[in-house]
Design a protein around this motif. Structure first.
Motif, PDB file in Angstrom:
ATOM      1  N   SER A  78      -9.710  28.458  24.027  1.00 35.48           N
ATOM      2  CA  SER A  78     -10.173  29.849  23.976  1.00 35.48           C
ATOM      3  C   SER A  78     -11.589  30.029  24.496  1.00 35.48           C
ATOM      4  O   SER A  78     -11.968  31.123  24.902  1.00 35.48           O
ATOM      5  CB  SER A  78     -10.106  30.370  22.538  1.00 35.48           C
ATOM      6  OG  SER A  78     -11.017  29.648  21.713  1.00 35.48           O
ATOM      7  N   LEU A 114      -8.499  32.681  13.488  1.00 40.50           N
ATOM      8  CA  LEU A 114      -8.029  33.912  14.126  1.00 40.50           C
ATOM      9  C   LEU A 114      -6.508  34.004  14.090  1.00 40.50           C
ATOM     10  O   LEU A 114      -5.947  35.100  13.943  1.00 40.50           O
ATOM     11  CB  LEU A 114      -8.534  33.978  15.570  1.00 40.50           C
ATOM     12  CG  LEU A 114     -10.000  34.375  15.751  1.00 40.50           C
ATOM     13  CD1 LEU A 114     -10.408  34.287  17.213  1.00 40.50           C
ATOM     14  CD2 LEU A 114     -10.261  35.794  15.221  1.00 40.50           C
ATOM     15  N   LEU A 115      -5.820  32.869  14.206  1.00 40.57           N
ATOM     16  CA  LEU A 115      -4.357  32.889  14.084  1.00 40.57           C
ATOM     17  C   LEU A 115      -3.939  33.328  12.685  1.00 40.57           C
ATOM     18  O   LEU A 115      -2.948  34.057  12.523  1.00 40.57           O
ATOM     19  CB  LEU A 115      -3.780  31.507  14.395  1.00 40.57           C
ATOM     20  CG  LEU A 115      -3.786  31.069  15.857  1.00 40.57           C
ATOM     21  CD1 LEU A 115      -3.317  29.626  15.976  1.00 40.57           C
ATOM     22  CD2 LEU A 115      -2.910  31.983  16.717  1.00 40.57           C
ATOM     23  N   LEU A 145      -5.666  29.972  21.520  1.00 40.99           N
ATOM     24  CA  LEU A 145      -6.116  29.618  20.174  1.00 40.99           C
ATOM     25  C   LEU A 145      -5.420  28.349  19.700  1.00 40.99           C
ATOM     26  O   LEU A 145      -6.025  27.499  19.050  1.00 40.99           O
ATOM     27  CB  LEU A 145      -5.834  30.766  19.202  1.00 40.99           C
ATOM     28  CG  LEU A 145      -6.512  32.109  19.505  1.00 40.99           C
ATOM     29  CD1 LEU A 145      -6.112  33.140  18.457  1.00 40.99           C
ATOM     30  CD2 LEU A 145      -8.028  31.975  19.569  1.00 40.99           C
ATOM     31  N   LYS A 178      -3.111  23.379  10.395  1.00 42.07           N
ATOM     32  CA  LYS A 178      -3.013  24.080  11.683  1.00 42.07           C
ATOM     33  C   LYS A 178      -1.571  24.137  12.178  1.00 42.07           C
ATOM     34  O   LYS A 178      -1.187  25.068  12.896  1.00 42.07           O
ATOM     35  CB  LYS A 178      -3.906  23.396  12.724  1.00 42.07           C
ATOM     36  CG  LYS A 178      -5.398  23.567  12.482  1.00 42.07           C
ATOM     37  CD  LYS A 178      -6.215  22.845  13.538  1.00 42.07           C
ATOM     38  CE  LYS A 178      -7.700  23.162  13.431  1.00 42.07           C
ATOM     39  NZ  LYS A 178      -8.326  22.641  12.211  1.00 42.07           N
ATOM     40  N   ILE A 187      -8.692  36.095  25.872  1.00 42.15           N
ATOM     41  CA  ILE A 187      -8.189  35.084  24.935  1.00 42.15           C
ATOM     42  C   ILE A 187      -6.799  35.472  24.437  1.00 42.15           C
ATOM     43  O   ILE A 187      -6.568  36.608  24.021  1.00 42.15           O
ATOM     44  CB  ILE A 187      -9.153  34.923  23.746  1.00 42.15           C
ATOM     45  CG1 ILE A 187     -10.525  34.438  24.232  1.00 42.15           C
ATOM     46  CG2 ILE A 187      -8.588  33.947  22.721  1.00 42.15           C
ATOM     47  CD1 ILE A 187     -11.584  34.415  23.150  1.00 42.15           C
ATOM     48  N   CYS A 192     -11.234  23.305  18.243  1.00 42.99           N
ATOM     49  CA  CYS A 192     -11.829  24.574  17.819  1.00 42.99           C
ATOM     50  C   CYS A 192     -11.154  25.083  16.552  1.00 42.99           C
ATOM     51  O   CYS A 192     -10.010  25.539  16.589  1.00 42.99           O
ATOM     52  CB  CYS A 192     -11.704  25.601  18.941  1.00 42.99           C
ATOM     53  SG  CYS A 192     -12.354  27.230  18.518  1.00 42.99           S
ATOM     54  N   TYR A 195     -14.006  37.696  26.223  1.00 38.44           N
ATOM     55  CA  TYR A 195     -13.185  37.546  25.021  1.00 38.44           C
ATOM     56  C   TYR A 195     -11.844  38.262  25.150  1.00 38.44           C
ATOM     57  O   TYR A 195     -10.857  37.884  24.506  1.00 38.44           O
ATOM     58  CB  TYR A 195     -13.940  38.051  23.792  1.00 38.44           C
ATOM     59  CG  TYR A 195     -13.906  39.551  23.584  1.00 38.44           C
ATOM     60  CD1 TYR A 195     -12.950  40.142  22.759  1.00 38.44           C
ATOM     61  CD2 TYR A 195     -14.827  40.384  24.219  1.00 38.44           C
ATOM     62  CE1 TYR A 195     -12.920  41.517  22.570  1.00 38.44           C
ATOM     63  CE2 TYR A 195     -14.799  41.748  24.037  1.00 38.44           C
ATOM     64  CZ  TYR A 195     -13.840  42.316  23.216  1.00 38.44           C
ATOM     65  OH  TYR A 195     -13.802  43.677  23.035  1.00 38.44           O
ATOM     66  N   ASP A 217     -12.168  27.722  14.653  1.00 31.60           N
ATOM     67  CA  ASP A 217     -12.153  29.186  14.545  1.00 31.60           C
ATOM     68  C   ASP A 217     -10.907  29.799  15.173  1.00 31.60           C
ATOM     69  O   ASP A 217     -10.452  30.869  14.754  1.00 31.60           O
ATOM     70  CB  ASP A 217     -13.399  29.780  15.204  1.00 31.60           C
ATOM     71  CG  ASP A 217     -14.632  29.694  14.318  1.00 31.60           C
ATOM     72  OD1 ASP A 217     -14.486  29.354  13.132  1.00 31.60           O
ATOM     73  OD2 ASP A 217     -15.743  29.956  14.819  1.00 31.60           O
ATOM     74  N   GLY A 218     -10.344  29.134  16.185  1.00 32.46           N
ATOM     75  CA  GLY A 218      -9.130  29.652  16.799  1.00 32.46           C
ATOM     76  C   GLY A 218      -7.997  29.773  15.801  1.00 32.46           C
ATOM     77  O   GLY A 218      -7.200  30.724  15.848  1.00 32.46           O
ATOM     78  N   THR A 224      -7.006  27.037   9.166  1.00 28.26           N
ATOM     79  CA  THR A 224      -7.639  25.855   9.746  1.00 28.26           C
ATOM     80  C   THR A 224      -7.400  24.605   8.923  1.00 28.26           C
ATOM     81  O   THR A 224      -7.150  23.530   9.474  1.00 28.26           O
ATOM     82  CB  THR A 224      -9.155  26.099   9.878  1.00 28.26           C
ATOM     83  OG1 THR A 224      -9.371  27.059  10.905  1.00 28.26           O
ATOM     84  CG2 THR A 224      -9.903  24.829  10.219  1.00 28.26           C
ATOM     85  N   HIS A 283      -6.618  25.103  21.832  1.00 26.45           N
ATOM     86  CA  HIS A 283      -8.063  24.846  21.778  1.00 26.45           C
ATOM     87  C   HIS A 283      -8.799  25.212  23.071  1.00 26.45           C
ATOM     88  O   HIS A 283      -9.876  24.675  23.337  1.00 26.45           O
ATOM     89  CB  HIS A 283      -8.339  23.371  21.454  1.00 26.45           C
ATOM     90  CG  HIS A 283      -7.754  22.887  20.168  1.00 26.45           C
ATOM     91  ND1 HIS A 283      -8.341  23.120  18.944  1.00 26.45           N
ATOM     92  CD2 HIS A 283      -6.628  22.174  19.908  1.00 26.45           C
ATOM     93  CE1 HIS A 283      -7.609  22.565  17.985  1.00 26.45           C
ATOM     94  NE2 HIS A 283      -6.558  21.995  18.548  1.00 26.45           N
TER      95      HIS A 283
END
Length: 683
Positions: free
Chosen positions: A140, A190-191, A135, A91, A130, A184, A127, A186-187, A254, A138
């Motif tokens: 979001s 998305l990055l 993201l 991350k 966001i 999180c 959403y 999933d954030g 991630t 953590h």
């Protein structure tokens, strides 16, 4: 991935019971010797097969060492060239990549990510609020993690990455964006997509070109890169003797990076601001900012969790006790574990990577060694002794605290907390690090554990919700102490159900649902709790597996818990397909156990993967029980066998056993590509 690791850590300790660790009584005089002692203790007592560690000071490697075996069969020792998965320390790589694009003016931290990822949509209108910052810190409001097909053996399929946006389109948020931070994964996925969309490069290519090449990192790779897999330190499952196939964490942003401790420490130079040619000073400082304070958070006390941008901790205990600011990021895949700790004001960092064990152990190792480095350099006078605790002295409890009795919940479960005569029983806390036990009232709103090391209280937060606050001091022989302050549970209201809904959910209580969409190469076939969903329904209060029942076929997440315990939330949705009840959770389908048909009882047979590619589950009844099965699998296929208790007996992708005896009332699952045929023999 930390929540997944709890079971593995426990299993490792069972396989390798803790014995007396001499490191506490046989002090060595050099940092190198002390590190060797602690490393030896990890190998002996904490389920670690091998580990590698590096300390850098003022840009130079001052200690680089390793312990354990790269390969048990050949007895080859691990060395500085051995590579490891670094899990969620990845991350920091995707956060750095994003901040580099901030430096170039291509990304604004506080601009909605919909400005960059045009096809990012959700079923929740919030959403659009966001931002990239949310993201990274953590906050979001995303549910947490889509684990499906993320951790695969010798398979770098990008399905998890490719399907994320389509799955999010059907999902809600659990809170207003920015309201509070809770871990999180999933954030950061998305990055990863954000970096790709803005840069025009694949994520792997971006990392190689703009991070690895400038830093001359030749062992920092993703599963999509070409490199010698034999360099990866071998991994082992606690209950199996043979080595595991190569683990691919196909959630690159991630947790998908491989590296060495030397190279991770070199990357740490970027994070400490020593490579402004790669990352600007302003971006480094922004990442170190105490982002967790922007939203609702457990009171700001000594802690090992206080989020920055990417960082798990920007004021890491125990360094905070000495007035020193240390930062940390830990990471766990299913088989590899890592931590990076930096002390920017003194230009010191330490990376610890391991096969087996836990990032918690690695972080305690790094903290213990770095404190001794600080003492040796005269930065601190001396390392403080571990805190001691005494059994609690019970005092009279104010009667108004009885009002905190009632129904509580967290992700995955609900429980009733009953305060009686100033005492209460609580289940295991902090993901199992604190055992189930009794707590007594000791004053100032605190209930204290039998040994005095854990304090529990009730806090009403700014959102008017009541939380169970846990202040835990954990002592591990040879590693010292760590501290965690979190909210573990949230008080819930009764959710009355109408008669039809109540009957429908009551019929599902204690039912099991079996994964259909997980690839047979998934490591989760070793961990049935990820594949088989056990439904626990509280019809009187209107909850199922911690979710709030809304109608006969739907239940939604209710947990809004900052820090860690509110992570990986989910909704439950049921529908019927071909007379089988199907559960949808996190976009993955699971089939009810009562719809699983028995495998044939004759000598030979076949099974075919359906056109939709879903797994084929079979029950083992009296006709096939105790018979030995051999399977001629297609090249991309495999199977797994579980007993009645759900324990894995054989997983062909990992164990390669020529035959296995089928257990009575167990199950067998076949997986592969659509249309592939398995030829089966029973004897």
């Amino acid at each position: 991935m930390k929540k997944l690791i709890t079971m593995l850590c426990t299993a490792a300790l069972v396989v390798a019971p803790m014995t007396g660790v001499s490191a506490e009584t046989n002090q060595s005089t050099t940092i190198e010797a002390r590190a060797e002692q602690i490393a030896a203790g990890l190998l002996q007592n904490y389920g670690v097969t091998s580990l590698q560690y590096t300390i850098m000071n003022e840009g130079k490697v001052v200690l680089s060492d390793s312990a354990g075996l790269h390969d048990k069969v050949s007895q080859k020792r691990v060395d500085k060239d051995s590579m490891y998965g670094i899990g969620s320390v990845s991350k920091m790589v995707v956060t750095t990549a994003t901040m580099m694009l901030v430096d170039s003016g291509e990304i604004n931290l506080d601009e909605p990510i919909t400005s960059y990822i045009k096809d990012f949509k959700m079923a929740d209108d919030r959403y659009t609020q966001i931002t990239p910052r949310m993201l990274m810190n953590h906050s979001s409001g995303l549910y947490g993690t889509h684990y499906g097909n993320s951790m695969l053996f010798e398979d770098n399929d990008t399905r998890n990455h490719d399907e994320l946006l389509s799955k999010l389109k059907n999902e809600q948020l659990k809170s207003d964006p920015g309201a509070y931070s809770v871990y999180c994964n999933d954030g950061f996925q998305l990055l990863e997509i954000l970096v790709e969309r803005v840069s025009g490069l694949s994520y792997s290519d971006y990392i190689a070109k703009f991070i690895s090449q400038p830093l001359q990192l030749e062992a920092t790779k993703t599963p999509l890169d070409s490199f010698d897999r034999d360099r990866l330190s071998e991994t082992y499952w606690p209950t199996l003797e043979s080595k595991m196939p190569v683990e691919n964490a196909n959630i690159l942003g991630t947790g998908g990076i491989y590296s060495t401790s030397d190279e991770l420490s070199q990357f740490g130079e970027v994070l400490m601001g020593n490579r402004p040619d790669i990352l600007s000073e302003s971006s480094v400082k922004a990442m170190q900012n105490p982002e967790y304070r922007q939203g609702m958070w457990v009171s700001d006390e000594q802690n090992t969790l206080n989020y920055g941008l990417g960082w798990d901790a920007v004021d890491l205990a125990p360094f905070s006790d000495y007035g020193i600011t240390a930062l940390a990021k830990g990471g766990d895949t299913m088989l590899y574990h890592a931590v990076l700790v930096t002390i920017p004001e003194h230009d010191i960092s330490m990376a610890v990577l391991s096969s087996g064990g836990s990032s918690v152990y690695n972080q305690m190792f790094a903290s213990k060694v770095l404190l001794e480095v600080l003492e040796e350099q005269g930065i601190i006078d001396e390392v403080k002794p571990d805190q001691t605790f005494t059994p609690p002295v019970k005092v009279k409890m104010p009667t108004e605290l009885n009002a905190y009795s009632g129904l509580y919940g967290t992700v995955g479960e609900t429980l009733n907390i009953a305060i009686k005569n100033g005492e209460m029983e609580l289940p295991a806390l902090l993901s199992g690090l604190i055992p189930e036990q009794n707590y007594v009232y000791t004053g100032e709103g605190h209930f204290t554990s039998d040994d005095g090391s854990v304090k529990v209280s009730f806090v009403k937060e700014r959102n008017d919700k009541i939380y169970v606050k846990v202040q835990g001091n954990i002592t591990l022989p040879g590693l010292g102490q760590t501290v965690m302050n979190t909210y573990d549970y949230q008080k819930l209201e009764q959710n009355a159900l109408d008669t039809v809904t109540k009957e429908k959910w009551a019929a599902r209580n204690n039912s099991k649902y079996y994964a259909l969409d997980e690839k047979i190469t998934s490591i989760f076939y070793l961990l049935p709790s990820m594949l088989i969903k056990n439904l626990s329904v509280d019809t009187e209060n209107g909850y199922a597996n911690g979710t709030k029942v809304m109608n006969a076929n739907n239940a939604v997440n209710i947990a809004e818990i900052p820090v860690m315990n509110g992570r990986d939330a989910f909704d439950l949705k049921f529908y019927t397909k071909n007379n089988a009840e199907i559960l949808i959770q996190d976009g993955q389908e699971y089939m009810a156990e009562d719809a699983i048909t028995p495998i044939f009882g004759g000598k030979t047979g076949i099974t075919t993967i359906p056109a939709n590619g879903q797994a084929r589950w079979y029950a083992i009844d009296a006709r096939s029980a105790n018979k030995s099965i051999t399977v001629d699998s297609p090249a991309n296929g495999g199977y797994a066998v579980y007993n009645e208790e759900g324990e894995m007996l054989d997983f062909s992708v990992a164990t390669h056993q020529p035959l296995v005896k089928l257990p009575k009332r167990g199950f067998i699952v076949f997986g592969g590509n659509a249309g592939e045929v398995f030829k089966i023999q029973l004897k």
